[in-house]
Design a protein around this motif. Structure first.
Motif, mmCIF file in Angstrom:
data_model
loop_
_atom_site.group_PDB
_atom_site.id
_atom_site.type_symbol
_atom_site.label_atom_id
_atom_site.label_comp_id
_atom_site.label_asym_id
_atom_site.label_seq_id
_atom_site.Cartn_x
_atom_site.Cartn_y
_atom_site.Cartn_z
ATOM 1 N N GLU A 153 0.833 -1.206 0.000
ATOM 2 C CA GLU A 153 0.000 0.000 0.000
ATOM 3 C C GLU A 153 0.872 1.262 0.000
ATOM 4 O OE1 GLU A 153 -2.408 -0.274 3.436
ATOM 5 O OE2 GLU A 153 -3.782 -1.762 2.587
ATOM 6 N N THR A 154 1.855 1.275 0.903
ATOM 7 C CA THR A 154 2.710 2.455 1.038
ATOM 8 C C THR A 154 3.599 2.646 -0.182
ATOM 9 O OG1 THR A 154 2.739 2.196 3.440
ATOM 10 C CG2 THR A 154 4.448 3.579 2.472
ATOM 11 N N ALA A 155 4.178 1.550 -0.676
ATOM 12 C CA ALA A 155 5.062 1.649 -1.840
ATOM 13 C C ALA A 155 4.311 2.160 -3.056
ATOM 14 C CB ALA A 155 5.691 0.291 -2.128
ATOM 15 N N VAL A 156 3.093 1.688 -3.253
ATOM 16 C CA VAL A 156 2.304 2.139 -4.402
ATOM 17 C C VAL A 156 1.941 3.615 -4.243
ATOM 18 C CG1 VAL A 156 0.112 1.862 -5.629
ATOM 19 C CG2 VAL A 156 1.429 -0.154 -4.960
ATOM 20 N N MET A 157 1.615 4.036 -3.033
ATOM 21 C CA MET A 157 1.312 5.447 -2.807
ATOM 22 C C MET A 157 2.516 6.323 -3.151
ATOM 23 S SD MET A 157 0.129 7.460 0.664
ATOM 24 C CE MET A 157 1.728 7.208 1.451
ATOM 25 N N LEU A 158 3.706 5.919 -2.691
ATOM 26 C CA LEU A 158 4.912 6.682 -2.993
ATOM 27 C C LEU A 158 5.214 6.672 -4.490
ATOM 28 C CD1 LEU A 158 7.155 5.550 -0.001
ATOM 29 C CD2 LEU A 158 6.006 7.743 -0.288
ATOM 30 N N TRP A 159 4.995 5.525 -5.124
ATOM 31 C CA TRP A 159 5.225 5.420 -6.568
ATOM 32 C C TRP A 159 4.303 6.362 -7.335
ATOM 33 C CZ3 TRP A 159 1.874 3.585 -10.470
ATOM 34 C CH2 TRP A 159 2.472 3.418 -11.735
ATOM 35 N N LEU A 160 3.059 6.466 -6.911
ATOM 36 C CA LEU A 160 2.123 7.363 -7.578
ATOM 37 C C LEU A 160 2.575 8.813 -7.484
ATOM 38 C CD1 LEU A 160 -1.264 5.807 -6.399
ATOM 39 C CD2 LEU A 160 -0.320 5.744 -8.717
ATOM 40 N N GLN A 161 3.278 9.150 -6.413
ATOM 41 C CA GLN A 161 3.730 10.522 -6.222
ATOM 42 C C GLN A 161 5.067 10.799 -6.893
ATOM 43 O OE1 GLN A 161 3.386 10.154 -1.871
ATOM 44 N NE2 GLN A 161 1.895 11.802 -1.906
ATOM 45 N N GLU A 162 5.901 9.763 -7.029
ATOM 46 C CA GLU A 162 7.268 9.983 -7.515
ATOM 47 C C GLU A 162 7.534 9.422 -8.911
ATOM 48 O OE1 GLU A 162 9.562 8.190 -4.460
ATOM 49 O OE2 GLU A 162 8.917 9.605 -2.908
ATOM 50 N N ARG A 163 6.891 8.308 -9.273
ATOM 51 C CA ARG A 163 7.049 7.675 -10.586
ATOM 52 C C ARG A 163 8.511 7.393 -10.917
ATOM 53 N NH1 ARG A 163 1.786 6.446 -12.519
ATOM 54 N NH2 ARG A 163 0.428 8.015 -11.614
ATOM 55 N N GLY A 164 9.242 6.833 -9.978
ATOM 56 C CA GLY A 164 10.661 6.590 -10.198
ATOM 57 C C GLY A 164 10.974 5.351 -11.012
ATOM 58 N N ARG A 165 9.986 4.508 -11.268
ATOM 59 C CA ARG A 165 10.198 3.284 -12.053
ATOM 60 C C ARG A 165 8.893 2.909 -12.728
ATOM 61 N NH1 ARG A 165 12.163 -0.764 -7.710
ATOM 62 N NH2 ARG A 165 13.188 1.117 -6.956
ATOM 63 N N THR A 166 8.933 1.910 -13.607
ATOM 64 C CA THR A 166 7.711 1.490 -14.283
ATOM 65 C C THR A 166 6.851 0.667 -13.331
ATOM 66 O OG1 THR A 166 8.607 -0.610 -15.105
ATOM 67 C CG2 THR A 166 8.987 1.371 -16.455
ATOM 68 N N ALA A 167 5.590 0.511 -13.702
ATOM 69 C CA ALA A 167 4.680 -0.285 -12.886
ATOM 70 C C ALA A 167 5.154 -1.731 -12.797
ATOM 71 C CB ALA A 167 3.267 -0.219 -13.469
ATOM 72 N N GLU A 168 5.687 -2.265 -13.902
ATOM 73 C CA GLU A 168 6.179 -3.647 -13.911
ATOM 74 C C GLU A 168 7.387 -3.802 -13.002
ATOM 75 O OE1 GLU A 168 5.411 -1.875 -16.559
ATOM 76 O OE2 GLU A 168 3.591 -2.930 -17.186
ATOM 77 N N GLU A 169 8.279 -2.813 -13.022
ATOM 78 C CA GLU A 169 9.451 -2.847 -12.135
ATOM 79 C C GLU A 169 9.026 -2.783 -10.674
ATOM 80 O OE1 GLU A 169 12.863 -0.730 -14.949
ATOM 81 O OE2 GLU A 169 11.565 0.503 -13.682
ATOM 82 N N LEU A 170 8.032 -1.970 -10.398
ATOM 83 C CA LEU A 170 7.524 -1.875 -9.032
ATOM 84 C C LEU A 170 6.939 -3.207 -8.589
ATOM 85 C CD1 LEU A 170 6.753 -0.222 -6.507
ATOM 86 C CD2 LEU A 170 4.608 0.357 -7.685
#
Length: 203
Positions: A153-170
């Motif tokens: 949950e937390t990692a996806v929230m941070l990813w949505l804000q930062e977009r540091g990698r692709t969804a597949e990489e995440l």
């Protein structure tokens, strides 16, 4: 429209709007404009925005739980990866709402919305245990899975804000975290050992 159809249409409209803007900032006027109805009609079905947000979240939660069920013909690890990719995509499609729900102190975070989030957490836990064949998991395994779900949950929230990698990489990174946590938990069940071995030939 029949009353139940109009109500469903307003909920679907709200979800489309919440995909663009944080739900706490959305007004009845915006919902009415998006649905091409009067503000009074919105209030006829939903006396306040809190109720509309709650019902929209309930519908989105039910859709998510159905979406997360992966094909059974894939290996267990690939099933989990498939569900992860779908979860990331779902969160991405409702990015403003997802971030607002998980951010501490959000005006839309209530006991009712927390109950819906817990419904997703419980559903994901049951799905994982079922697909990895853990019929009698140890308390440590359950704890590891609950912690991992929270980390997702937390990692996806941070990813949505930062977009540091692709969804597949995440998704791949999160899957690696799951394997590591299961290894650290001891994973006494034969099925879990098989799952970890599938991901790491050195095990």
């Amino acid at each position: 429209m029949a009353p139940h159809e109009r109500r469903d249409d307003l909920i679907r409209t709200a979800l489309r709007v919440f995909a663009r803007r944080p739900p706490g900032e959305v007004t009845p006027e915006e919902i009415a404009e998006a649905a091409d109805v009067s503000r009074a009609l919105v209030y006829r079905y939903f006396p306040n925005m809190a109720e509309l947000r709650r019902e929209a979240l309930e519908q989105a939660t039910s859709e998510l739980l159905r979406e997360l069920v992966p094909p059974k013909d894939l290996p267990p690890l690939e099933q989990l990866r498939s569900s992860l990719v779908r979860f990331v995509a779902f969160a991405d499609s409702y990015s403003p709402a997802y971030v607002a729900l998980l951010r501490g102190g959000s005006v839309i975070a209530t006991e009712e919305t927390e109950a819906e989030i817990d419904r997703v957490r419980s559903g994901v836990l049951e799905l994982i245990l079922d697909r990895i064949g853990a019929r009698s998991p140890s308390p440590l395994i359950v704890l590891a899975l609950r912690c991992w779900i929270s980390a997702v949950e937390t990692a996806v929230m941070l990813w949505l804000q930062e977009r540091g990698r692709t969804a597949e990489e995440l998704a791949d990174w999160l899957l690696g975290q799951l394997v590591a946590m299961l290894l650290a938990s001891g994973a006494p069940e034969e099925e879990l050992r098989a799952l970890v071995a599938h991901a790491d030939p050195s095990v």
